[in-house]
Design an enzyme around this catalytic site. Structure first.
Site, PDB file in Angstrom:
ATOM      1  N   GLU A   1      -6.133 -10.844  -0.784  1.00 36.83           N
ATOM      2  CA  GLU A   1      -6.894 -10.610   0.459  1.00 36.83           C
ATOM      3  C   GLU A   1      -8.399 -10.594   0.143  1.00 36.83           C
ATOM      4  OE1 GLU A   1      -5.440  -7.181   2.593  1.00 36.83           O
ATOM      5  OE2 GLU A   1      -3.361  -7.594   2.111  1.00 36.83           O
TER       6      GLU A   1
ATOM      7  N   GLU B   1       0.809  -1.234   0.000  1.00 32.59           N
ATOM      8  CA  GLU B   1       0.000   0.000   0.000  1.00 32.59           C
ATOM      9  C   GLU B   1       0.838   1.277   0.000  1.00 32.59           C
ATOM     10  OE1 GLU B   1      -2.894  -0.375   3.161  1.00 32.59           O
ATOM     11  OE2 GLU B   1      -3.326  -2.441   2.628  1.00 32.59           O
TER      12      GLU B   1
HETATM   13  O1  G3I Z   1      -3.373  -7.579  19.198  1.00 29.91           O
HETATM   14  C1  G3I Z   1      -4.140  -6.518  19.782  1.00 29.91           C
HETATM   15  C2  G3I Z   1      -4.794  -7.010  21.079  1.00 29.91           C
HETATM   16  O2  G3I Z   1      -3.780  -7.323  22.031  1.00 29.91           O
HETATM   17  C3  G3I Z   1      -5.715  -5.904  21.620  1.00 29.91           C
HETATM   18  O3  G3I Z   1      -6.383  -6.387  22.766  1.00 29.91           O
HETATM   19  C4  G3I Z   1      -6.732  -5.538  20.513  1.00 29.91           C
HETATM   20  C5  G3I Z   1      -7.694  -4.467  20.963  1.00 29.91           C
HETATM   21  O4  G3I Z   1      -6.998  -3.234  21.016  1.00 29.91           O
HETATM   22  O5  G3I Z   1      -6.023  -5.048  19.348  1.00 29.91           O
HETATM   23  C6  G3I Z   1      -5.226  -6.095  18.806  1.00 29.91           C
HETATM   24  O6  G3I Z   1      -4.563  -5.592  17.667  1.00 29.91           O
HETATM   25  C7  G3I Z   1      -5.430  -5.393  16.536  1.00 29.91           C
HETATM   26  C8  G3I Z   1      -4.932  -6.317  15.412  1.00 29.91           C
HETATM   27  O7  G3I Z   1      -5.693  -6.054  14.210  1.00 29.91           O
HETATM   28  C9  G3I Z   1      -5.083  -7.807  15.771  1.00 29.91           C
HETATM   29  O8  G3I Z   1      -6.441  -8.103  15.976  1.00 29.91           O
HETATM   30  C10 G3I Z   1      -5.272  -3.937  16.115  1.00 29.91           C
HETATM   31  O9  G3I Z   1      -5.851  -3.109  17.100  1.00 29.91           O
HETATM   32  C11 G3I Z   1      -5.990  -3.717  14.788  1.00 29.91           C
HETATM   33  O10 G3I Z   1      -5.719  -2.406  14.303  1.00 29.91           O
HETATM   34  C12 G3I Z   1      -5.481  -4.719  13.752  1.00 29.91           C
HETATM   35  O11 G3I Z   1      -6.254  -4.554  12.557  1.00 29.91           O
HETATM   36  C13 G3I Z   1      -5.671  -5.176  11.409  1.00 29.91           C
HETATM   37  C14 G3I Z   1      -5.532  -4.119  10.308  1.00 29.91           C
HETATM   38  O12 G3I Z   1      -4.979  -4.739   9.128  1.00 29.91           O
HETATM   39  C15 G3I Z   1      -4.607  -3.012  10.731  1.00 29.91           C
HETATM   40  O13 G3I Z   1      -4.580  -2.039   9.682  1.00 29.91           O
HETATM   41  C16 G3I Z   1      -6.618  -6.242  10.920  1.00 29.91           C
HETATM   42  O14 G3I Z   1      -6.708  -7.299  11.883  1.00 29.91           O
HETATM   43  C17 G3I Z   1      -6.115  -6.827   9.605  1.00 29.91           C
HETATM   44  O15 G3I Z   1      -7.082  -7.724   9.050  1.00 29.91           O
HETATM   45  C18 G3I Z   1      -5.869  -5.708   8.585  1.00 29.91           C
HETATM   46  O16 G3I Z   1      -5.294  -6.293   7.442  1.00 29.91           O
HETATM   47  C19 G3I Z   1      -4.956  -5.379   6.384  1.00 29.91           C
HETATM   48  C20 G3I Z   1      -3.797  -5.987   5.621  1.00 29.91           C
HETATM   49  O17 G3I Z   1      -2.722  -6.246   6.496  1.00 29.91           O
HETATM   50  C21 G3I Z   1      -3.382  -5.070   4.482  1.00 29.91           C
HETATM   51  N1  G3I Z   1      -4.521  -4.824   3.579  1.00 29.91           N
HETATM   52  C22 G3I Z   1      -5.692  -4.272   4.268  1.00 29.91           C
HETATM   53  C23 G3I Z   1      -6.130  -5.220   5.393  1.00 29.91           C
HETATM   54  C24 G3I Z   1      -7.386  -4.709   6.030  1.00 29.91           C
HETATM   55  O18 G3I Z   1      -7.142  -3.470   6.649  1.00 29.91           O
END
Ligand code: G3I
Length: 349
Positions: free
Chosen positions: A260, A154
């Protein structure tokens, strides 16, 4: 007594019919076995060891695995002098034990960074060394285990310009060239990808990305493929737009990874009634996408990776906080109509 028996027989035949309805799209054989290219899923690491049905389906149905989160910098490189391999090694071991390809997502992105990276104080040369050490330590660690890397994720805006990420600001316009070269030097066997969203729906962005990557490749930089993230919906983009995107990438000599894939049935985030028609439309779109992908010459087919196994764990619910049902399995781990059309489209290749 006879009436009771008749009622029981009628009930039994009705309930079997109901199960037949639900299992009309049975998933006893792994759907990847019908494909001549990898069918993958993004894995939520936490669920792999806490939800046995999740793991059972993930193991049986897919032969390529992408870590949804734990291969990102904030998990692998939490401190400047500290790398954390525990979860990622566990996932790689799972893949090795279950004969699954692992795809590395992602080395250089401007999200999900550990706090020390944006706070790092140094000149351009120091930042270049930071990026080189980050990339080469990780790629060396997984050498010849991770088959392909999303080297950069990205990095372009919708208008086709380069995003002013911290990496670009601190290292310079050639940071991507350096990233691909550092990755290749650390594992010459790995396939190297550029990964992005809306390349399937925004021809301006797509053309800019391809032009940029072609320039790097013409300088001798190893870039093998492009990841079309495919976070799409039943309303857009159209199949012909997706097919055009796939063909343009193939015509430029890049492997195509639908990296994805999820198909939102509720892109506006409304309160929706779960009518069967919504899932039929989702299934029809998926079938058409897979049919288009089936026409890609096999040497360019890196595979189709779904961004999750079942609706209840989709990032759209947890990250976007939106009621949605974008994946192959429903909240009760039953295969949806999309699973059926995926299987039929793969069988009809
Ligand atoms: O691991 C922590 C956990 O300890 C905590 O309790 C919880 C609540 O705050 O957060 C957890 O981390 C989260 C993580 O996902 C794991 O669940 C983050 O806050 C959250 O921001 C993160 O979101 C991820 C996102 O990327 C971040 O931009 C999504 O799961 C993930 O599916 C998403 O994936 C991205 C690809 O990597 C790139 N393309 C877009 C796609 C969707 O945004």
């Amino acid at each position: 007594m006879r009436i009771v028996m008749c009622i029981l027989i009628l009930f039994f035949s009705w309930s079997c019919h109901q199960r037949e309805d639900k299992s009309s799209c049975e998933d006893s054989i792994g759907v990847y076995t019908f494909a001549n290219y990898p069918i993958g899923t993004a894995i939520n690491f936490e669920k792999l060891y806490t939800d046995s049905l999740y793991t059972e389906i993930g193991t049986k149905q897919f032969n390529s695995i992408t870590a949804e989160n734990i291969f990102k910098a904030e998990y692998l490189h939490p401190k400047e002098t500290e790398f954390n391999w525990v979860q990622a090694d566990s996932l790689v071991n799972f893949c090795t034990e279950n004969n699954k390809r692992i795809h590395g997502h992602t080395l250089i992105w401007d999200e999900q960074l550990p706090t020390w990276i944006p706070e790092f104080k140094g000149d351009s040369a120091d930042w270049q060394e930071l990026m080189k050490n980050h990339i080469q330590t990780i790629v060396h660690h997984f050498k010849e285990k991770v088959k392909g890397w999303d080297v950069v994720n990205e990095a372009f805006n919708e208008d086709g310009s380069l995003k002013k990420t911290g990496w670009l600001i601190k290292i310079g316009d050639d940071y991507m060239e350096k990233a691909f070269n550092y990755t290749h030097a650390a594992d010459t066997s790995a396939l190297l990808f550029y990964n992005d969203y809306k390349l399937e729906s925004n021809p301006v962005k797509r053309k800019s990305v391809i032009t940029y990557l072609n320039k790097l490749r013409n300088k001798g930089v190893k870039i093998d493929g492009i990841g079309l993230q495919m976070h799409i919906s039943t309303s857009k983009p159209t199949v012909s737009e997706i097919a055009s995107a796939i063909n343009e990438i193939v015509q430029n000599g890049y492997l195509v990874h639908l990296s994805e894939l999820d198909i939102s049935i509720n892109p506006e985030g409304k309160e929706i009634e779960l009518a069967k028609e919504l899932f039929v439309k989702q299934a029809e779109l998926l079938g058409a996408i897979v049919s288009a992908y089936n026409h890609v010459p096999n040497k360019y087919q890196y595979g189709i990776t779904f961004f999750g196994i079942c609706d209840k764990y989709t990032w759209i619910r947890s990250y976007l906080k939106r009621q949605d049902y974008p994946l192959l399995y429903d909240d009760n781990y039953l295969p949806k109509p999309a699973y059926c059309t995926l299987k039929e489209a793969l069988k009809s290749k």
